[in-house]
Scaffold this motif. Sequence first.
Motif, PDB file in Angstrom:
ATOM      1  N   THR A 197      80.397  40.812 -25.026  1.00 55.79           N
ATOM      2  CA  THR A 197      80.345  41.556 -26.284  1.00 55.79           C
ATOM      3  C   THR A 197      78.975  42.215 -26.459  1.00 55.79           C
ATOM      4  N   GLU A 198      78.875  43.071 -27.479  1.00 55.61           N
ATOM      5  CA  GLU A 198      77.578  43.656 -27.801  1.00 55.61           C
ATOM      6  C   GLU A 198      76.561  42.564 -28.130  1.00 55.61           C
ATOM      7  N   ALA A 199      77.007  41.555 -28.872  1.00 54.25           N
ATOM      8  CA  ALA A 199      76.095  40.463 -29.227  1.00 54.25           C
ATOM      9  C   ALA A 199      75.595  39.735 -27.990  1.00 54.25           C
ATOM     10  N   ASP A 200      76.489  39.530 -27.010  1.00 56.74           N
ATOM     11  CA  ASP A 200      76.091  38.874 -25.759  1.00 56.74           C
ATOM     12  C   ASP A 200      75.021  39.687 -25.043  1.00 56.74           C
ATOM     13  N   ARG A 201      75.293  40.988 -24.901  1.00 57.05           N
ATOM     14  CA  ARG A 201      74.329  41.859 -24.222  1.00 57.05           C
ATOM     15  C   ARG A 201      72.993  41.874 -24.950  1.00 57.05           C
ATOM     16  N   ASN A 202      73.050  42.032 -26.266  1.00 53.49           N
ATOM     17  CA  ASN A 202      71.819  42.069 -27.055  1.00 53.49           C
ATOM     18  C   ASN A 202      71.005  40.793 -26.880  1.00 53.49           C
ATOM     19  N   PHE A 203      71.708  39.669 -26.785  1.00 53.45           N
ATOM     20  CA  PHE A 203      71.034  38.384 -26.640  1.00 53.45           C
ATOM     21  C   PHE A 203      70.262  38.317 -25.325  1.00 53.45           C
ATOM     22  N   VAL A 204      70.873  38.749 -24.234  1.00 58.24           N
ATOM     23  CA  VAL A 204      70.188  38.741 -22.940  1.00 58.24           C
ATOM     24  C   VAL A 204      68.950  39.630 -22.994  1.00 58.24           C
ATOM     25  N   VAL A 205      69.095  40.828 -23.583  1.00 55.57           N
ATOM     26  CA  VAL A 205      67.961  41.747 -23.701  1.00 55.57           C
ATOM     27  C   VAL A 205      66.867  41.135 -24.576  1.00 55.57           C
ATOM     28  N   PHE A 206      67.270  40.484 -25.666  1.00 52.35           N
ATOM     29  CA  PHE A 206      66.286  39.906 -26.577  1.00 52.35           C
ATOM     30  C   PHE A 206      65.502  38.783 -25.908  1.00 52.35           C
ATOM     31  N   VAL A 207      66.196  37.890 -25.195  1.00 60.04           N
ATOM     32  CA  VAL A 207      65.504  36.776 -24.536  1.00 60.04           C
ATOM     33  C   VAL A 207      64.488  37.317 -23.533  1.00 60.04           C
ATOM     34  N   ARG A 208      64.887  38.322 -22.793  1.00 61.07           N
ATOM     35  CA  ARG A 208      63.973  38.945 -21.829  1.00 61.07           C
ATOM     36  C   ARG A 208      62.770  39.568 -22.551  1.00 61.07           C
ATOM     37  N   SER A 209      63.041  40.348 -23.591  1.00 63.08           N
ATOM     38  CA  SER A 209      61.976  41.020 -24.334  1.00 63.08           C
ATOM     39  C   SER A 209      61.005  40.017 -24.942  1.00 63.08           C
ATOM     40  N   ALA A 210      61.537  38.923 -25.497  1.00 62.78           N
ATOM     41  CA  ALA A 210      60.683  37.909 -26.107  1.00 62.78           C
ATOM     42  C   ALA A 210      59.716  37.308 -25.093  1.00 62.78           C
ATOM     43  N   GLY A 211      60.216  37.024 -23.899  1.00 66.29           N
ATOM     44  CA  GLY A 211      59.355  36.432 -22.885  1.00 66.29           C
ATOM     45  C   GLY A 211      58.233  37.349 -22.444  1.00 66.29           C
ATOM     46  N   LEU A 212      58.474  38.668 -22.493  1.00 66.43           N
ATOM     47  CA  LEU A 212      57.476  39.617 -22.008  1.00 66.43           C
ATOM     48  C   LEU A 212      56.222  39.664 -22.872  1.00 66.43           C
ATOM     49  N   TRP A 213      56.309  39.178 -24.115  1.00 65.62           N
ATOM     50  CA  TRP A 213      55.074  39.090 -24.908  1.00 65.62           C
ATOM     51  C   TRP A 213      54.678  37.642 -25.174  1.00 65.62           C
TER      52      TRP A 213
ATOM     53  N   ALA B  84      75.500  29.723 -20.856  1.00 64.61           N
ATOM     54  CA  ALA B  84      74.487  28.912 -20.162  1.00 64.61           C
ATOM     55  C   ALA B  84      73.079  29.341 -20.567  1.00 64.61           C
ATOM     56  N   LEU B  85      72.865  30.644 -20.735  1.00 64.55           N
ATOM     57  CA  LEU B  85      71.555  31.120 -21.184  1.00 64.55           C
ATOM     58  C   LEU B  85      71.255  30.620 -22.590  1.00 64.55           C
ATOM     59  N   ALA B  86      72.271  30.602 -23.458  1.00 55.36           N
ATOM     60  CA  ALA B  86      72.071  30.094 -24.814  1.00 55.36           C
ATOM     61  C   ALA B  86      71.728  28.609 -24.804  1.00 55.36           C
TER      62      ALA B  86
ATOM     63  N   LEU C 210      63.244  30.981 -18.641  1.00 59.03           N
ATOM     64  CA  LEU C 210      64.232  31.852 -19.280  1.00 59.03           C
ATOM     65  C   LEU C 210      64.270  33.219 -18.610  1.00 59.03           C
ATOM     66  N   ASP C 211      63.102  33.724 -18.235  1.00 61.16           N
ATOM     67  CA  ASP C 211      63.034  35.028 -17.590  1.00 61.16           C
ATOM     68  C   ASP C 211      63.780  35.013 -16.263  1.00 61.16           C
ATOM     69  N   ALA C 212      63.628  33.942 -15.509  1.00 55.10           N
ATOM     70  CA  ALA C 212      64.337  33.841 -14.236  1.00 55.10           C
ATOM     71  C   ALA C 212      65.845  33.886 -14.457  1.00 55.10           C
ATOM     72  N   SER C 213      66.316  33.233 -15.514  1.00 55.09           N
ATOM     73  CA  SER C 213      67.749  33.250 -15.818  1.00 55.09           C
ATOM     74  C   SER C 213      68.209  34.652 -16.213  1.00 55.09           C
TER      75      SER C 213
ATOM     76  N   GLY D 168      56.509  17.550 -18.299  1.00 48.92           N
ATOM     77  CA  GLY D 168      56.781  17.346 -19.719  1.00 48.92           C
ATOM     78  C   GLY D 168      57.190  18.587 -20.483  1.00 48.92           C
ATOM     79  N   VAL D 169      57.459  19.702 -19.786  1.00 47.54           N
ATOM     80  CA  VAL D 169      57.841  20.930 -20.467  1.00 47.54           C
ATOM     81  C   VAL D 169      59.331  21.189 -20.253  1.00 47.54           C
ATOM     82  N   PRO D 170      60.155  21.147 -21.305  1.00 47.61           N
ATOM     83  CA  PRO D 170      61.584  21.433 -21.153  1.00 47.61           C
ATOM     84  C   PRO D 170      61.815  22.886 -20.742  1.00 47.61           C
ATOM     85  N   THR D 171      62.660  23.078 -19.752  1.00 46.72           N
ATOM     86  CA  THR D 171      63.004  24.428 -19.322  1.00 46.72           C
ATOM     87  C   THR D 171      64.503  24.699 -19.407  1.00 46.72           C
TER      88      THR D 171
END
Length: 254
Positions: free
Chosen positions: A52-68, A170-172, A99-102, A236-239
């Motif tokens: 869905t659009e929401a699914d796609r947006n979520f993948v883009v958002f997770v990627r964008s968040a990690g970049l900063w 799985a990404l969620a 998350l970025d690798a995923s 000790g860092v959850p991934t």
Amino acid sequence: MPVSRNAIGTAAVGGALVLTLAALIYPSMLGIQNTASNQSRIIANTQWGPLTEADRNFVVFVRSAGLWEGPSGQLAMQRGTTAAVREAGRHLVIGHAALDASCRRIAPELNITIPNQPTPQQQGFLATFQSDRGKQFDTDFANTLRMTHGSIFNTIAKIRSTTENTLVRALADQANDVVLDHITQMEKTGLVNFDQVNFQETTPPKLPAAQVTPPVPQPGAPVVALTVPLGLSTEGVPTGPATEPSPTASPTAG
């Protein structure tokens, strides 16, 4: 907090993987604001379930968040004046690399183009950290990251409860573990102003779509990869879950 419009380079976020980037019209309003488009609309049928659009947006958002947030974590490790701030930075670097690798793994499978730069709004957050020093850095870092992680936490829950795509699910799952850890780390700094953060989460600024949409990468451009610096302990860092999702029982050709 003032938001700078200065852009950041890609050198701060590690190496790059070369992939062919398919064309994608980015969804608007991907910052800490909600999208206004039809999020439930199916845009592709894949072997892992409808996308869905929401699914796609979520993948883009997770990627964008990690970049900063990944580079922000590196700054915290270097500039944090307390052990708690530096530790929060370590968690950011490691968690967002995972998350970025995923994102980089599933984006080609789902024909999603992912950004190479964060949104202008997110670039502004990072520019503020880059200009901060001392206690001001600690305070801005803890409160901004607590606000942004708190904002996406509800989105993760909604995606996890509604998506029919096993890759996105799985990404969620992974994002839920990582983001909760980052929220906890910010709170452990003892610097979070909860009244301020709660107000910012529930009353986000009404920004133009261009400010909260990642720049579209050039076709054929190398994909920037967030990596964990050599020698940095991940103890000790959850991934998040490491399991690979399987295709749906009855795949649909798309």
